[in-house]
Scaffold this motif. Structure first.
Motif, PDB file in Angstrom:
ATOM      1  N   ILE A 100       0.831  -1.209   0.000  1.00 30.86           N
ATOM      2  CA  ILE A 100       0.000   0.000   0.000  1.00 30.86           C
ATOM      3  C   ILE A 100       0.864   1.256   0.000  1.00 30.86           C
ATOM      4  O   ILE A 100       0.595   2.212  -0.744  1.00 30.86           O
ATOM      5  N   ILE A 101       1.901   1.289   0.847  1.00 28.26           N
ATOM      6  CA  ILE A 101       2.763   2.479   0.896  1.00 28.26           C
ATOM      7  C   ILE A 101       3.491   2.671  -0.428  1.00 28.26           C
ATOM      8  O   ILE A 101       3.627   3.803  -0.922  1.00 28.26           O
ATOM      9  N   ALA A 102       3.963   1.586  -1.028  1.00 31.78           N
ATOM     10  CA  ALA A 102       4.616   1.682  -2.334  1.00 31.78           C
ATOM     11  C   ALA A 102       3.653   2.253  -3.371  1.00 31.78           C
ATOM     12  O   ALA A 102       4.042   3.075  -4.225  1.00 31.78           O
ATOM     13  N   ALA A 103       2.385   1.840  -3.294  1.00 30.18           N
ATOM     14  CA  ALA A 103       1.376   2.374  -4.217  1.00 30.18           C
ATOM     15  C   ALA A 103       1.169   3.867  -3.990  1.00 30.18           C
ATOM     16  O   ALA A 103       1.007   4.637  -4.946  1.00 30.18           O
ATOM     17  N   GLY A 104       1.177   4.288  -2.720  1.00 32.59           N
ATOM     18  CA  GLY A 104       1.027   5.707  -2.413  1.00 32.59           C
ATOM     19  C   GLY A 104       2.165   6.538  -2.965  1.00 32.59           C
ATOM     20  O   GLY A 104       1.956   7.634  -3.518  1.00 32.59           O
ATOM     21  N   ILE A 105       3.398   6.044  -2.839  1.00 33.06           N
ATOM     22  CA  ILE A 105       4.560   6.764  -3.361  1.00 33.06           C
ATOM     23  C   ILE A 105       4.502   6.809  -4.889  1.00 33.06           C
ATOM     24  O   ILE A 105       4.783   7.847  -5.508  1.00 33.06           O
ATOM     25  N   THR A 106       4.114   5.697  -5.508  1.00 28.46           N
ATOM     26  CA  THR A 106       3.970   5.670  -6.967  1.00 28.46           C
ATOM     27  C   THR A 106       2.911   6.649  -7.427  1.00 28.46           C
ATOM     28  O   THR A 106       3.042   7.293  -8.477  1.00 28.46           O
ATOM     29  N   LEU A 110       7.697   9.028  -8.365  1.00 32.16           N
ATOM     30  CA  LEU A 110       9.072   8.929  -7.897  1.00 32.16           C
ATOM     31  C   LEU A 110       9.993   9.334  -9.043  1.00 32.16           C
ATOM     32  O   LEU A 110      10.042   8.660 -10.069  1.00 32.16           O
ATOM     33  N   GLN A 111      10.718  10.432  -8.848  1.00 30.44           N
ATOM     34  CA  GLN A 111      11.581  10.971  -9.897  1.00 30.44           C
ATOM     35  C   GLN A 111      12.996  10.400  -9.785  1.00 30.44           C
ATOM     36  O   GLN A 111      13.350   9.748  -8.796  1.00 30.44           O
ATOM     37  N   GLU A 112      13.817  10.691 -10.784  1.00 30.80           N
ATOM     38  CA  GLU A 112      15.154  10.110 -10.867  1.00 30.80           C
ATOM     39  C   GLU A 112      16.054  10.487  -9.697  1.00 30.80           C
ATOM     40  O   GLU A 112      16.936   9.734  -9.312  1.00 30.80           O
ATOM     41  N   ASP A 113      15.870  11.688  -9.134  1.00 28.35           N
ATOM     42  CA  ASP A 113      16.748  12.119  -8.039  1.00 28.35           C
ATOM     43  C   ASP A 113      16.079  12.015  -6.673  1.00 28.35           C
ATOM     44  O   ASP A 113      16.571  12.556  -5.687  1.00 28.35           O
ATOM     45  N   ASP A 114      14.968  11.287  -6.578  1.00 26.68           N
ATOM     46  CA  ASP A 114      14.251  11.142  -5.311  1.00 26.68           C
ATOM     47  C   ASP A 114      14.821   9.986  -4.487  1.00 26.68           C
ATOM     48  O   ASP A 114      15.491   9.087  -5.002  1.00 26.68           O
ATOM     49  N   GLU A 214      -4.019   2.093  -8.891  1.00 22.59           N
ATOM     50  CA  GLU A 214      -2.597   1.778  -8.894  1.00 22.59           C
ATOM     51  C   GLU A 214      -2.412   0.261  -9.030  1.00 22.59           C
ATOM     52  O   GLU A 214      -3.114  -0.508  -8.378  1.00 22.59           O
ATOM     53  N   PRO A 215      -1.471  -0.182  -9.861  1.00 24.19           N
ATOM     54  CA  PRO A 215      -1.279  -1.634 -10.063  1.00 24.19           C
ATOM     55  C   PRO A 215      -1.008  -2.419  -8.784  1.00 24.19           C
ATOM     56  O   PRO A 215      -1.364  -3.598  -8.689  1.00 24.19           O
ATOM     57  N   LEU A 216      -0.382  -1.784  -7.787  1.00 22.45           N
ATOM     58  CA  LEU A 216      -0.060  -2.489  -6.554  1.00 22.45           C
ATOM     59  C   LEU A 216      -1.271  -2.678  -5.637  1.00 22.45           C
ATOM     60  O   LEU A 216      -1.220  -3.477  -4.704  1.00 22.45           O
ATOM     61  N   ILE A 217      -2.340  -1.946  -5.876  1.00 30.48           N
ATOM     62  CA  ILE A 217      -3.538  -2.063  -5.037  1.00 30.48           C
ATOM     63  C   ILE A 217      -4.421  -3.158  -5.613  1.00 30.48           C
ATOM     64  O   ILE A 217      -5.247  -2.942  -6.495  1.00 30.48           O
ATOM     65  N   GLN A 218      -4.226  -4.371  -5.103  1.00 25.17           N
ATOM     66  CA  GLN A 218      -5.002  -5.533  -5.517  1.00 25.17           C
ATOM     67  C   GLN A 218      -5.733  -6.082  -4.303  1.00 25.17           C
ATOM     68  O   GLN A 218      -5.127  -6.247  -3.236  1.00 25.17           O
ATOM     69  N   PRO A 219      -7.036  -6.359  -4.416  1.00 24.10           N
ATOM     70  CA  PRO A 219      -7.825  -6.800  -3.247  1.00 24.10           C
ATOM     71  C   PRO A 219      -7.233  -7.985  -2.502  1.00 24.10           C
ATOM     72  O   PRO A 219      -7.379  -8.090  -1.283  1.00 24.10           O
ATOM     73  N   ASP A 220      -6.543  -8.886  -3.215  1.00 23.71           N
ATOM     74  CA  ASP A 220      -5.997 -10.064  -2.561  1.00 23.71           C
ATOM     75  C   ASP A 220      -4.597  -9.837  -1.999  1.00 23.71           C
ATOM     76  O   ASP A 220      -3.973 -10.772  -1.487  1.00 23.71           O
TER      77      ASP A 220
END
Length: 267
Positions: A100-106, A110-114, A214-220
């Motif tokens: 979930i957190i990765a989905a929020g950041i996406t 996320l830029q090249e210098d972040d 977001e692709p990472l947000i999957q119900p399962d």
């Protein structure tokens, strides 16, 4: 350049630990604090901000009361904050939380210098899994157990602490770093101007509707349903006996200590 700092609101384990009948923690009845390692991650980010003028964004997943923690971090010097909150996210273990957190950041981008900073581990679970899992799901190089971080251009140099010393590692941005706390490093205090700013600055709320595409947000793979880890039991450890303090630093005190240790078969 932006540094995302992932933080968690945790129970204050120095106080009373409340456990429900089913063995889970009763978080609603316990005092909360900002996870200590996460505070150091924020301090590391703010030191880089002092040098470069970059943007620092605090990110947390939790219930609405976590707003207070985010405002504290803005009062310390963070530029803005993101609260990821929704019933669909409830009951998440480290796997689902990192998803979930990765989905929020996406979702923010996320830029090249972040960079993404996390604390080494949280004091409630002590797993040290969420930071590395976020890195894996964002496809970022990661460095753990960082005590010092310097950045020049798109190159980051990290002093990584080991049990018997340390190693120096270089990587390029974007990257994820988990930070450790030690006696020599303390988080800065909130400033009066920062406190005022924290209540004037709106913070973003990402709920399920905001992140569902977001692709990472999957119900399962989110919430209790998507959590492969189940907590068997939580309990308050039994209280240890009261220790005995011996006054003095002379031979007589040493002999008294030795006699007591012999009596208990400790030596």
């Amino acid at each position: 350049m932006r540094i995302f700092v992932c933080v968690k609101q945790v129970p204050d384990t120095s106080g009373t630990v409340a456990v429900n009948e089913d063995g889970t923690l009763n978080r609603a009845s316990m005092e909360t604090i900002i996870n200590p390692d996460d505070l150091i991650a924020m301090e590391q980010a703010l030191q880089i901000k002092d040098e470069t003028g970059c943007q620092v964004t605090a990110v947390t997943m939790g219930p609405p009361p976590a707003e207070g923690m985010l405002r504290e971090l803005v009062a310390m010097g963070a530029d803005d904050a993101i609260l990821i909150s929704g019933r669909e996210f409830g009951g998440s273990d480290t796997f689902a939380t990192s998803q979930i957190i990765a989905a929020g950041i996406t979702h923010v981008g996320l830029q090249e210098d972040d960079m993404v900073f996390c604390g080494r581990q949280a004091i409630d679970g002590d797993t040290a899994q969420v930071g590395p899992q976020i890195a894996e799901k964002l496809g970022l190089p990661q460095i753990s157990y960082a005590s010092e971080i310097t950045k020049e251009g798109n190159e980051v140099t990290v002093k990584r602490m080991l049990e018997d010393g340390y190693m120096m590692i270089k990587t390029k941005t974007p990257c994820l770093i988990t930070c450790i706390s030690d006696q020599d490093k303390k988080a800065r205090y909130m400033s009066l101007a920062g406190i005022k700013h924290s209540y004037e600055s709106p913070y973003q709320i990402f709920d399920f509707e905001e992140l569902k595409d977001e692709p990472l947000i999957q119900p399962d793979k989110i919430g209790l349903k998507g959590s492969p880890t189940n907590i068997f039991k939580s309990f308050t450890p039994p209280q240890k006996g009261i220790g005995e303090m011996l006054e003095g630093a002379d031979m007589k005190t040493a002999e008294t200590l030795a006699a007591k240790l012999l009596e208990k078969h400790a030596i």
